[in-house]
Design an enzyme around this catalytic site. Structure first.
Site, PDB file in Angstrom:
ATOM      1  N   LYS A 114       0.830  -1.214   0.000  1.00 15.17           N
ATOM      2  CA  LYS A 114       0.000   0.000   0.000  1.00 15.17           C
ATOM      3  C   LYS A 114       0.857   1.254   0.000  1.00 15.17           C
ATOM      4  O   LYS A 114       0.459   2.267  -0.567  1.00 15.17           O
ATOM      5  CB  LYS A 114      -0.973  -0.002   1.177  1.00 15.17           C
ATOM      6  CG  LYS A 114      -2.108  -0.991   0.980  1.00 15.17           C
ATOM      7  CD  LYS A 114      -3.300  -0.678   1.842  1.00 15.17           C
ATOM      8  CE  LYS A 114      -4.432  -1.653   1.572  1.00 15.17           C
ATOM      9  NZ  LYS A 114      -5.446  -1.647   2.615  1.00 15.17           N
ATOM     10  N   LYS A 196      -3.529 -10.660  -7.228  1.00 17.68           N
ATOM     11  CA  LYS A 196      -4.768 -10.823  -6.457  1.00 17.68           C
ATOM     12  C   LYS A 196      -5.861  -9.874  -6.958  1.00 17.68           C
ATOM     13  O   LYS A 196      -5.568  -8.724  -7.276  1.00 17.68           O
ATOM     14  CB  LYS A 196      -4.439 -10.511  -4.991  1.00 17.68           C
ATOM     15  CG  LYS A 196      -5.550 -10.748  -4.020  1.00 17.68           C
ATOM     16  CD  LYS A 196      -5.176 -10.239  -2.635  1.00 17.68           C
ATOM     17  CE  LYS A 196      -5.295  -8.745  -2.536  1.00 17.68           C
ATOM     18  NZ  LYS A 196      -5.282  -8.190  -1.175  1.00 17.68           N
ATOM     19  N   LYS A 199     -10.275  -4.504  -5.202  1.00 17.39           N
ATOM     20  CA  LYS A 199     -11.257  -3.520  -5.691  1.00 17.39           C
ATOM     21  C   LYS A 199     -10.596  -2.239  -6.177  1.00 17.39           C
ATOM     22  O   LYS A 199     -11.178  -1.502  -6.952  1.00 17.39           O
ATOM     23  CB  LYS A 199     -12.341  -3.231  -4.653  1.00 17.39           C
ATOM     24  CG  LYS A 199     -11.863  -2.807  -3.307  1.00 17.39           C
ATOM     25  CD  LYS A 199     -13.042  -2.802  -2.328  1.00 17.39           C
ATOM     26  CE  LYS A 199     -12.555  -2.989  -0.917  1.00 17.39           C
ATOM     27  NZ  LYS A 199     -13.569  -3.352   0.042  1.00 17.39           N
TER      28      LYS A 199
HETATM   29  P1  TYM Z   1     -10.520  -6.309   3.275  1.00 15.42           P
HETATM   30  O1  TYM Z   1     -11.762  -5.521   3.316  1.00 15.42           O
HETATM   31  O2  TYM Z   1      -9.397  -5.809   2.455  1.00 15.42           O
HETATM   32  O3  TYM Z   1     -10.815  -7.796   2.828  1.00 15.42           O
HETATM   33  C1  TYM Z   1     -11.883  -8.506   3.425  1.00 15.42           C
HETATM   34  C2  TYM Z   1     -11.677 -10.014   3.323  1.00 15.42           C
HETATM   35  O4  TYM Z   1     -11.657 -10.431   1.957  1.00 15.42           O
HETATM   36  C3  TYM Z   1     -10.507 -11.222   1.701  1.00 15.42           C
HETATM   37  N1  TYM Z   1     -10.070 -10.996   0.308  1.00 15.42           N
HETATM   38  C4  TYM Z   1      -9.889 -11.979  -0.594  1.00 15.42           C
HETATM   39  N2  TYM Z   1     -10.028 -13.310  -0.515  1.00 15.42           N
HETATM   40  C5  TYM Z   1      -9.761 -14.038  -1.628  1.00 15.42           C
HETATM   41  N3  TYM Z   1      -9.350 -13.494  -2.797  1.00 15.42           N
HETATM   42  C6  TYM Z   1      -9.186 -12.158  -2.929  1.00 15.42           C
HETATM   43  N4  TYM Z   1      -8.801 -11.654  -4.097  1.00 15.42           N
HETATM   44  C7  TYM Z   1      -9.452 -11.337  -1.790  1.00 15.42           C
HETATM   45  N5  TYM Z   1      -9.416 -10.001  -1.571  1.00 15.42           N
HETATM   46  C8  TYM Z   1      -9.809  -9.809  -0.289  1.00 15.42           C
HETATM   47  C9  TYM Z   1      -9.476 -10.723   2.715  1.00 15.42           C
HETATM   48  O5  TYM Z   1      -8.495 -11.693   2.963  1.00 15.42           O
HETATM   49  C10 TYM Z   1     -10.341 -10.457   3.917  1.00 15.42           C
HETATM   50  O6  TYM Z   1     -10.551 -11.639   4.663  1.00 15.42           O
HETATM   51  N6  TYM Z   1      -7.522  -6.341   7.161  1.00 15.42           N
HETATM   52  C11 TYM Z   1      -8.809  -6.943   6.800  1.00 15.42           C
HETATM   53  C12 TYM Z   1      -9.944  -6.314   7.546  1.00 15.42           C
HETATM   54  C13 TYM Z   1      -9.901  -6.531   9.013  1.00 15.42           C
HETATM   55  C14 TYM Z   1     -10.027  -7.781   9.698  1.00 15.42           C
HETATM   56  C15 TYM Z   1      -9.964  -7.459  11.083  1.00 15.42           C
HETATM   57  C16 TYM Z   1     -10.155  -9.079   9.271  1.00 15.42           C
HETATM   58  C17 TYM Z   1      -9.788  -5.557   9.966  1.00 15.42           C
HETATM   59  N7  TYM Z   1      -9.835  -6.119  11.201  1.00 15.42           N
HETATM   60  C18 TYM Z   1     -10.043  -8.460  12.060  1.00 15.42           C
HETATM   61  C19 TYM Z   1     -10.234 -10.071  10.258  1.00 15.42           C
HETATM   62  C20 TYM Z   1     -10.180  -9.757  11.607  1.00 15.42           C
HETATM   63  C21 TYM Z   1      -8.954  -6.827   5.276  1.00 15.42           C
HETATM   64  O7  TYM Z   1      -8.098  -7.121   4.546  1.00 15.42           O
HETATM   65  O8  TYM Z   1     -10.106  -6.403   4.807  1.00 15.42           O
END
Ligand code: TYM
Length: 331
Positions: A114, A196, A199
């Site tokens: 990032k 990967k 969005k």
């Molecule tokens: P975020 O919003 O970026 O992603 C949310 C979840 O989606 C999964 N993900 C994917 N899985 C498979 N293929 C992909 N291309 C893909 N893109 C996203 C992510 O692995 C995630 O599970 N940091 C976290 C948010 C968070 C969180 C937490 C998660 C904040 N606090 C506590 C668990 C526990 C995140 O990446 O969100």
């Protein structure tokens, strides 16, 4: 009676969700909610580590609540809440900041990615992102954290911090386990299957958004980049076809081997059409439910209000325990 084991997971309200969010996380959330006491949080505090338009952030927060419900999260069993409504998250994050080394955070691949992507805004919040995530998890004494593969490193840091605190101050936090699906933990961009799906990708034609129109979904899949050769097999040297096989598996429930047999001797064109049809059908009921639920903002706000109340009851207990152990005076 022993109380149910706990799940905590979260998602950022930073715009339309794509199919990777569903396969990597949401699908498992829905499946696991029968067995576990579940807390699902919309992490708006994490979202502002990247610059956000206030009106968008407000809208996307409710969009995400509606998405959770439309995917099948049952608010009578699971707690859906917004992170900023539970101030204990930032309070515990501060404490954990003081137990985390600079080196531990600078090693995180998400921070490196990032800060490369947004060089004009490499802020302290982005650096400390995984510490806030650790606070999210540890406050609820979570046993399990269902996430996609990209979050594994953050989970490892969470475990390290919990162990560190426990060994300094006696048993305080449950050590959480990651729950990463065998298939679908890392959906790749359709236009660049070694990257990967994300969005914020510049190339949106490689991203399958959950609310895309049927013809957009079908076209994106039909135009997906495939690999050399003609075989439809799940193999490391065939990232494009493997990604499509994964999507077909998710959409139909068929096993990988079964899919390879089904398309043995058939061409890429025929396969892509089948994947497109299956994914469109798979997402259709979600889209109908989503539109219905999203239209009722009062209901969404009620769900997140109740979710925050329950979350605070639990979070408060853990935070009080932490404060007491580190020597803060209680009134
Ligand atoms: P975020 O919003 O970026 O992603 C949310 C979840 O989606 C999964 N993900 C994917 N899985 C498979 N293929 C992909 N291309 C893909 N893109 C996203 C992510 O692995 C995630 O599970 N940091 C976290 C948010 C968070 C969180 C937490 C998660 C904040 N606090 C506590 C668990 C526990 C995140 O990446 O969100």
């Amino acid at each position: 009676m022993q109380s149910r084991k706990v799940i905590l997971s979260g998602m950022q309200p930073t715009g339309g969700l794509h199919i990777g969010h569903l396969t990597g996380a949401l699908k498992n959330w829905v499946e696991l909610q029968n067995e576990y006491e579940c807390y699902f949080t919309i992490v708006d505090l994490h979202a502002i580590t990247i610059r956000q338009e206030p009106a968008n952030l407000r809208r996307w927060t409710l969009d995400l609540a509606a998405t959770f419900l439309a995917c099948g999260i049952d608010p009578t069993r699971s707690h859906i809440f917004v992170q900023s409504h539970v101030p204990e998250h930032t309070q515990l994050a501060w404490v954990l900041n003081c137990f985390t080394g600079m080196g531990e955070c600078s090693r995180m691949t998400q921070f490196k990615d990032k800060s490369q992507k947004y060089p004009e805004n490499v802020n302290v919040g982005l650096f400390a992102y995984p510490i806030l995530m650790a606070a999210d998890i540890l406050l609820y004494q979570a046993d399990l954290v269902p996430v996609g593969a990209d979050q594994k490193q953050h989970l490892e840091l969470t475990r390290d911090l919990a162990q560190r605190f426990n060994s300094l101050y006696s048993e305080t936090f449950k050590i959480p386990e990651p729950y990463i699906p065998k298939v679908g933990a890392k959906i790749m961009n359709l236009q660049n299957p070694t990257k990967k799906m994300s969005k914020s990708d510049e190339n949106q034609s490689g991203v399958l958004f959950l609310v895309d129109e049927d013809n957009q979904i079908a076209n994106k899949i039909k135009r997906a980049v495939t690999d050399s050769g003609a075989e439809i097999v799940f193999r490391e040297d065939k990232p494009g076809i493997s990604n499509l096989i994964t999507l077909y598996h998710i959409a139909t429930g068929k096993q990988i081997e079964e899919i390879e047999n089904e398309f043995a001797g058939k061409g890429y064109g025929e396969f892509k059409k089948a994947v497109a049809d299956a994914v469109v059908e798979f997402l259709r009921p979600f889209k109908v439910r989503y539109r219905e639920i999203r239209a009722n903002e009062e209901y969404l706000k009620l769900i997140i209000r109740e979710g925050a109340e329950q979350a605070r009851r639990v979070a408060n207990k853990t935070l009080a325990k932490v404060y007491r152990k580190i020597g803060f005076v209680a009134l």
